[in-house]
Write an enzyme that holds these catalytic residues in place. Structure first.
Site, PDB file in Angstrom:
ATOM      1  N   ILE A 125     -32.464  15.824  18.438  1.00 28.48           N
ATOM      2  CA  ILE A 125     -33.484  14.534  18.613  1.00 28.48           C
ATOM      3  C   ILE A 125     -33.973  14.717  20.170  1.00 28.48           C
ATOM      4  O   ILE A 125     -33.191  14.890  20.993  1.00 28.48           O
ATOM      5  CB  ILE A 125     -32.530  13.413  18.193  1.00 28.48           C
ATOM      6  CG1 ILE A 125     -33.454  12.415  18.020  1.00 28.48           C
ATOM      7  CG2 ILE A 125     -31.757  12.947  19.434  1.00 28.48           C
ATOM      8  CD1 ILE A 125     -32.745  11.189  16.969  1.00 28.48           C
ATOM      9  N   LYS A 181     -27.506   4.970  18.697  1.00 26.83           N
ATOM     10  CA  LYS A 181     -27.167   6.350  18.774  1.00 26.83           C
ATOM     11  C   LYS A 181     -25.710   6.437  19.178  1.00 26.83           C
ATOM     12  O   LYS A 181     -25.093   6.295  20.260  1.00 26.83           O
ATOM     13  CB  LYS A 181     -27.871   6.995  19.805  1.00 26.83           C
ATOM     14  CG  LYS A 181     -27.587   8.550  20.047  1.00 26.83           C
ATOM     15  CD  LYS A 181     -28.712   9.032  20.902  1.00 26.83           C
ATOM     16  CE  LYS A 181     -28.614  10.641  20.878  1.00 26.83           C
ATOM     17  NZ  LYS A 181     -27.486  11.225  21.189  1.00 26.83           N
ATOM     18  N   TYR A 184       0.916  -1.091   0.021  1.00 26.95           N
ATOM     19  CA  TYR A 184      -0.013   0.063   0.107  1.00 26.95           C
ATOM     20  C   TYR A 184       1.100   1.364   0.096  1.00 26.95           C
ATOM     21  O   TYR A 184       0.638   2.143  -0.784  1.00 26.95           O
ATOM     22  CB  TYR A 184      -0.922   0.117   1.036  1.00 26.95           C
ATOM     23  CG  TYR A 184      -1.737   1.217   1.507  1.00 26.95           C
ATOM     24  CD1 TYR A 184      -2.881   1.302   0.884  1.00 26.95           C
ATOM     25  CD2 TYR A 184      -1.188   2.406   2.019  1.00 26.95           C
ATOM     26  CE1 TYR A 184      -3.849   2.389   1.048  1.00 26.95           C
ATOM     27  CE2 TYR A 184      -1.975   3.370   2.193  1.00 26.95           C
ATOM     28  CZ  TYR A 184      -3.334   3.616   1.599  1.00 26.95           C
ATOM     29  OH  TYR A 184      -4.067   4.413   1.798  1.00 26.95           O
ATOM     30  N   CYS A 238       2.814  -7.232  51.299  1.00 27.02           N
ATOM     31  CA  CYS A 238       3.785  -8.026  52.067  1.00 27.02           C
ATOM     32  C   CYS A 238       5.058  -7.059  52.477  1.00 27.02           C
ATOM     33  O   CYS A 238       5.969  -7.650  53.317  1.00 27.02           O
ATOM     34  CB  CYS A 238       4.331  -8.982  51.148  1.00 27.02           C
ATOM     35  SG  CYS A 238       5.469  -8.064  49.660  1.00 27.02           S
ATOM     36  N   CYS A 273       5.394  -2.624  49.375  1.00 25.39           N
ATOM     37  CA  CYS A 273       4.189  -3.173  48.939  1.00 25.39           C
ATOM     38  C   CYS A 273       2.944  -3.170  50.016  1.00 25.39           C
ATOM     39  O   CYS A 273       3.202  -3.645  51.223  1.00 25.39           O
ATOM     40  CB  CYS A 273       4.438  -4.595  48.838  1.00 25.39           C
ATOM     41  SG  CYS A 273       3.132  -5.752  48.346  1.00 25.39           S
ATOM     42  N   GLU A 314     -31.786   2.157  15.053  1.00 28.87           N
ATOM     43  CA  GLU A 314     -30.450   2.469  14.909  1.00 28.87           C
ATOM     44  C   GLU A 314     -29.602   2.683  16.246  1.00 28.87           C
ATOM     45  O   GLU A 314     -30.662   2.660  17.303  1.00 28.87           O
ATOM     46  CB  GLU A 314     -30.021   3.650  14.047  1.00 28.87           C
ATOM     47  CG  GLU A 314     -30.629   3.552  12.713  1.00 28.87           C
ATOM     48  CD  GLU A 314     -30.674   5.104  11.949  1.00 28.87           C
ATOM     49  OE1 GLU A 314     -30.125   6.056  12.699  1.00 28.87           O
ATOM     50  OE2 GLU A 314     -31.480   5.016  10.932  1.00 28.87           O
TER      51      GLU A 314
HETATM   52  S1  IVH Z   1     -30.721  11.420  13.754  1.00 36.03           S
HETATM   53  C1  IVH Z   1     -33.499  14.263  12.923  1.00 36.03           C
HETATM   54  N1  IVH Z   1     -29.668   9.371  14.230  1.00 36.03           N
HETATM   55  O1  IVH Z   1     -27.640  12.520  17.956  1.00 36.03           O
HETATM   56  C2  IVH Z   1     -32.754  13.701  13.874  1.00 36.03           C
HETATM   57  N2  IVH Z   1     -28.795  11.176  15.094  1.00 36.03           N
HETATM   58  O2  IVH Z   1     -29.742  15.047  18.798  1.00 36.03           O
HETATM   59  C3  IVH Z   1     -31.365  14.019  13.342  1.00 36.03           C
HETATM   60  N3  IVH Z   1     -26.912  10.992  16.853  1.00 36.03           N
HETATM   61  O3  IVH Z   1     -25.645  14.946  17.732  1.00 36.03           O
HETATM   62  C4  IVH Z   1     -30.279  13.078  14.120  1.00 36.03           C
HETATM   63  N4  IVH Z   1     -26.614   8.544  16.361  1.00 36.03           N
HETATM   64  O4  IVH Z   1     -25.192  13.405  16.140  1.00 36.03           O
HETATM   65  C5  IVH Z   1     -29.555  10.588  14.411  1.00 36.03           C
HETATM   66  N5  IVH Z   1     -28.321   7.170  14.503  1.00 36.03           N
HETATM   67  C6  IVH Z   1     -28.587   8.322  14.823  1.00 36.03           C
HETATM   68  C7  IVH Z   1     -27.643   9.124  15.780  1.00 36.03           C
HETATM   69  C8  IVH Z   1     -27.975  10.646  15.847  1.00 36.03           C
HETATM   70  C9  IVH Z   1     -26.106   9.817  17.086  1.00 36.03           C
HETATM   71  C10 IVH Z   1     -26.675  12.261  17.290  1.00 36.03           C
HETATM   72  C11 IVH Z   1     -26.506  13.280  16.433  1.00 36.03           C
HETATM   73  C12 IVH Z   1     -26.826  14.508  17.120  1.00 36.03           C
HETATM   74  C13 IVH Z   1     -27.746  14.027  18.264  1.00 36.03           C
HETATM   75  C14 IVH Z   1     -29.060  14.478  17.832  1.00 36.03           C
END
Ligand code: IVH
Length: 803
Positions: A85, A123, A38, A418, A415, A121
């Site tokens: 979110i 987070k 590489y 001991c 120690c 998914e």
């Molecule tokens: S969706 C419409 N999906 O969480 C919602 N956010 O408050 C948009 N985050 O800092 C975000 N994993 O970076 C979404 N699977 C996921 C996520 C995710 C982590 C974080 C995102 C943001 C926070 C949202």
């Protein structure tokens, strides 16, 4: 100057190939070529670009590194805002049911309607970014900022190898990919280890690692950090017909070559959401990266549009949390733990705190340097972290909350288990107890080592017996093994079975098996007279492995000499450096070790093959070499030689006064260093002890040097064993070679005289052939070993010493 078409074609093909390997390595985690190949491709492309700068396109793999530091980041307006979110902090199942109920209500669904479909998914716990691709080319990357305006961090994002610089396939005119830059736990640990070794600042946790790296003005810093990326959504899109579902969007992104986490699912209804939450919760500790929850999204984009937003949060998504992996609490004390190998670890005793799903009362502080770097005092409020299956650790101190009566940290000198002295070798972060098997914490490990096959070779003494013998207090030191009786062993077994609830039926009926105990006693008895080399190896002296033990035995001949030898005398022996020599001398200086050894002798354990010192020892013990090994600063071998010309031996040197020393024909700074060294009474004593033992060793040398003894075909020759021999084990072959004065090395070099190859010999055989080293099979080896009498005067095939 026009660019020759073949150069252009080569550059394109190189760039494509390199990116393909990048993707395989960084995204698929399945490297396709060796690193060296590489690198060769990469360098070829760099060279082409240096000669023809117009080849240096923004998507060239060479453009991931470099770029000049910025004064500040330019603002980037997000045409499609980067939303946050809503968080469901109810970490129970009900969190999932609450969300589903809200969605159904907003959509006007009742019980008779079918379940809603969701994309579920992970987070990720890092930094949100958006990546803009135009006609497949990565043109700009930005942070979320306040959701409407973020910062242009394109340069830094280019350094993240998982982020494609060009999308695969038929990319739309404009596509913004949204996702999370994160750092894997193992990458963080590796980075921190290297940073600490360099004396650089370490990263506090993966999230700060990711966020801090992307927000660096100097892209070289970002490039030095091991970052990863997962996409979880999109922003502005032009000229692309979206798939109808969110999961379909992610599939399409994956097809464009963008990393999308595979831990995702399409589920229906609340119960399946809760199931996903539970499943991922169980997986959490084994994932290579941190997550702080899972995210549920209504899967149909049409339904998402119908649900819309409430202020900055979509109604169609929620983050369902897990217990936090960090929490703050108070350090009530700092204790020390001694590991099975003697490593001493400072441990913070904490006010109990719930973190990562469990109540934590202790957290590791790793080592002395870490405590000082984090500046942890007793009484401090600290952030504690428990992530993955790793032990909870103290991450940082909240300095503002240090109380007036906080007490600073003090490292131990003895120690806690001991009482033996604690050693910390130069350049080592870990301090260790020097007590070896005198230390209860290390006893089991030390005894297992002592009894091992290549050490004392005590047959029948397995892990479980050692553990039980130590735990039930039958054995405190190795010498106790030799005092065990049949009754002790049977009683030990009965008590251990009782304790573990494993008493066999036969025993309950009054039939006691004794054969194993008799065999073990026999094994112990026959181990009483090991070779000196095995005995030394068995003691578990730090840095003393099999070959060092053998060197000590070969050159000094008796245990008493090894035990008394000052470090400089050991350091002049072949392959023993200053660190190893110091470790040996240090081991014997600990009175507890001395007591354990004396107890062994009292139990009639003693090496059986003690002999006169090695005939060549006189050469090694020349004073210039010994002077150079004293550890006097600036006293290099050349200066040591000069010193020896003026002061022929160490006993004389030990008696010189200041005026004598000033008169020595040495450069001023060397003379000063020598005087400082001799100002310490201990050092003068060391010189006298050295001179005395040297004298004894020389007097004990055999009359005539042992020329002609040994097999000249074998003595002094280096052998390498590879593959499986038909009848001999590796250890047997090694012992036979060594018995005739040969050496067995681990790898083939120009200095190897013979390679002995058996079945399935691999790269060592190839290397031997490449270097022209003669290769023997077992029969060849045996005939060489038997050639003792007839072989005098024959020429060895490979004159290694002349090279
Ligand atoms: S969706 C419409 N999906 O969480 C919602 N956010 O408050 C948009 N985050 O800092 C975000 N994993 O970076 C979404 N699977 C996921 C996520 C995710 C982590 C974080 C995102 C943001 C926070 C949202």
């Amino acid at each position: 100057m026009t660019l020759p078409p073949e150069i252009l074609a080569r550059a394109r093909s190189l760039a494509r190939e390199i990116e393909r390997h990048n993707h395989a390595y960084y995204v698929l985690d399945a490297p396709t070529i060796p690193d060296a190949d590489y690198d060769a491709l990469f360098r070829e492309l760099q060279a082409l670009e240096a000669a023809h700068p117009e080849l240096r396109t923004p998507d060239s793999p060479t453009q991931r590194v470099g770029g000049a530091p910025l004064d500040q980041f330019a603002p980037v307006r997000h045409a499609v805002p980067m939303l946050s979110i809503q968080t469901e902090t109810d970490i129970e199942e009900s969190g999932a049911y609450n969300f589903d109920a809200r969605v159904r209500k907003e959509l006007g669904l009742d019980e008779t309607d079918p379940p809603v479909e969701y994309a579920a998914e992970l987070k990720f716990d890092g930094l949100a970014v958006t990546l803009r691709y135009e006609h497949g080319l990565f043109v700009q990357g930005a942070t979320r900022g306040d959701g409407t305006v973020g910062e242009d961090v394109t340069q830094n994002l280019r350094t993240v190898h998982q982020i494609p610089l060009r999308l695969a396939g038929d990319a739309p005119p404009v596509l913004e990919v949204r996702g999370e830059v994160y750092m894997r736990r193992d990458d963080l640990a590796r980075y921190n280890e290297a940073a600490a070794a360099r004396g650089d600042k370490t990263l506090v946790n993966p999230r700060n690692g990711a966020a801090g790296s992307i927000r660096q003005l100097d892209p070289a810093i970002a490039a030095s950090r091991p970052l990863s990326f997962f996409a979880y959504g999109i922003g502005v899109v032009e000229g692309w017909t979206l798939p109808p579902t969110h999961s379909g969007v992610l599939d399409a992104l994956a097809a464009f070559g963008v990393p999308v986490c595979t831990h995702r699912a399409v589920v229906r209804g609340a119960a399946e959401l809760a199931g996903f939450h539970r499943q991922m919760g169980e997986l959490r500790d084994t994932l290579p990266f941190d997550i702080d929850g899972v995210v549920y999204k209504v899967n149909r984009l049409a339904l998402q549009a119908e649900l819309g937003f409430r202020s900055r949060e979509p109604r169609w998504a929620v983050a369902h949390k897990y217990p936090a992996q960090e929490a703050s609490t108070v350090v009530e004390a700092i204790d020390f733990q001694v590991g099975r190998t003697g490593a001493i670890t400072p441990v913070a005793r904490l006010k109990p705190v719930f973190v990562g799903g469990v109540t934590v009362t202790n957290a590791t502080l790793h080592n002395e340097d870490e405590v000082r770097r984090k500046d942890v005092w007793i009484g401090d409020t600290v952030i504690v972290r428990r992530a993955g299956d790793v032990i909870p650790e103290v991450v940082s101190v909240i300095q503002e909350r240090r109380p007036a009566d906080a007490k600073p940290f003090a490292m131990l000198r003895h120690c806690p288990v001991c009482g033996s002295h604690v050693v910390r070798e130069e350049g080592e972060a870990i301090a260790r107890c020097s007590g070896g098997f005198a230390c209860r914490a290390q006893r089991t490990q030390a005894i297992l080592h002592f009894a091992g096959r290549r050490m004392m070779d005590i047959e029948g003494l397995g892990d479980r017996y050692v553990e039980n013998l130590v735990d039930l207090d039958y054995v405190h030191g190795v010498a106790d093994l030799f005092r065990l009786t049949l009754d002790d062993l049977l009683e030990m077994k009965r008590r251990a079975d009782e304790r573990d609830g494993t008493t066999p039926e036969t025993v309950k009926k009054g039939v006691v098996a004794t054969r194993w105990a008799e065999k073990l006693l026999e094994g112990i008895k026959t181990s009483r007279s090991p070779t000196l080399a095995r005995f030394l190896f068995a003691l578990g002296i730090r840095h003393v492995g099999e070959s060092t033990a053998k060197t000590l035995a070969d050159w000094l001949g008796t245990f008493a000499r090894v035990r008394r030898a000052p470090a400089p005398l050991l350091a002049v022996l072949p392959d023993i450096g200053a660190t190893v020599a110091a470790a040996i001398a240090d081991f014997f200086s600990e009175p507890r070790n001395g007591a354990a050894i004396d107890a062994l002798f009292a139990a009639q354990v003693a090496p059986a093959d003690e002999h006169a010192p090695h005939p060549d020892l006189a050469e090694k013990l020349a004073w210039p070499a010994l002077y150079a090994a004293l550890g006097v600063p600036r006293l290099t071998p050349v200066r040591a030689q000069q010193l020896a010309e003026a002061v022929p031996d160490g006993a004389t040197l030990a008696r010189l006064d200041h005026l004598d020393l000033i008169a020595l024909p040495l450069p001023a700074e060397v003379g000063d260093a020598l005087r400082d060294w001799l100002d310490r009474e201990d050092n003068r004593k060391l010189l006298l002890a050295l001179a005395e033992l040297r004298g004894e060793l020389l007097a004990a040398l055999p009359e005539a040097p042992a020329a002609g003894s040994g097999n000249p075909q074998v003595a002094g020759k280096t052998f390498v064993l590879t593959g499986t021999l038909p009848t001999l084990t590796r250890d047997e072959a090694k012992a036979m070679i060594e018995a005739q004065g040969g050496k067995v090395a681990g790898s083939v070099s120009k200095k190897t005289h013979y390679v002995v190859a058996g079945a399935e010999a691999g790269s060592k055989l190839a290397k031997a052939e490449e270097l022209g080293v003669p290769v023997l099979d077992e029969a060849g080896l045996l005939s060489l070993l038997e050639s003792l009498s007839e072989s005098h005067g024959s020429t060895p095939p490979n004159q290694g010493e002349t090279q």
